[in-house]
Design an enzyme around this catalytic site. Structure first.
Site, PDB file in Angstrom:
ATOM      1  N   ASP A 114      27.554  46.051  42.741  1.00  0.00           N
ATOM      2  CA  ASP A 114      29.015  45.950  42.742  1.00  0.00           C
ATOM      3  C   ASP A 114      29.386  44.482  42.680  1.00  0.00           C
ATOM      4  O   ASP A 114      28.671  43.628  43.214  1.00  0.00           O
ATOM      5  CB  ASP A 114      29.605  46.591  44.007  1.00  0.00           C
ATOM      6  CG  ASP A 114      29.485  48.108  44.010  1.00  0.00           C
ATOM      7  OD1 ASP A 114      29.464  48.695  42.916  1.00  0.00           O
ATOM      8  OD2 ASP A 114      29.433  48.690  45.099  1.00  0.00           O
ATOM      9  N   ASP A 128      32.290  52.244  38.413  1.00  0.00           N
ATOM     10  CA  ASP A 128      33.143  52.871  39.421  1.00  0.00           C
ATOM     11  C   ASP A 128      34.570  53.024  38.912  1.00  0.00           C
ATOM     12  O   ASP A 128      35.199  54.072  39.071  1.00  0.00           O
ATOM     13  CB  ASP A 128      33.182  52.031  40.701  1.00  0.00           C
ATOM     14  CG  ASP A 128      31.841  51.913  41.389  1.00  0.00           C
ATOM     15  OD1 ASP A 128      30.979  52.794  41.200  1.00  0.00           O
ATOM     16  OD2 ASP A 128      31.650  50.922  42.125  1.00  0.00           O
TER      17      ASP A 128
END
Length: 144
Positions: A114, A128
């Site tokens: 991330d 995401d």
């Protein structure tokens, strides 16, 4: 034409997601932030073995299995189902691309990379964002 569009769209999402994650791994140290837009948006490399918001981080295999099942199911749906309208086709493309993008991370590393931090929202990645937008488009079509 719809099946080809969905698969190409998913392929673009997967490719861009991999390129961004590759760039982040080579450019940003783990846990370090780089502020953009006066701090409203930052880049921060985080390794997330769990699910959304880092839940169940101690059980990464659950998310590997879920990602594999969801990716397989979406791929089969693209090949066999008659997807109704452009919102669903784009939504499924984004959802499939995002699911496979994060599945690749889990297979390669055991965690998801991330790197996007918007204000105080939890750190996320392109895959995401595509999953959320894809689900939103499918729900929008369903509501309409």
């Amino acid at each position: 034409m719809g099946k080809v569009f969905c698969l190409l769209g998913a392929g673009v999402v997967i490719g861009v997601d991999r390129l961004l994650k590759f760039w982040v791994e080579g450019s940003l140290e783990l846990g370090r932030s780089c502020s953009l837009l006066d701090g409203a948006v930052s880049l921060r490399r985080v390794h997330n073995p769990g699910g959304a918001l880092g839940i169940f981080a101690s059980c990464p295999n659950i998310f590997l299995i879920v990602a594999a099942v969801v990716s397989t199911g979406l791929f089969i749906a693209v090949l066999t189902a008659d997807l109704p309208g452009p919102l669903v086709k784009v939504g499924v493309s984004l959802l499939l691309g995002g699911a496979v993008g994060n599945l690749i991370d889990r297979l390669l590393f055991g965690y998801v990379i991330d790197f996007i931090l918007v204000y105080r929202f939890p750190v996320f990645n392109l895959a995401d964002a595509c999953i959320v937008i894809g689900v939103g488009l499918i729900l929008l079509r369903w509501l309409l």
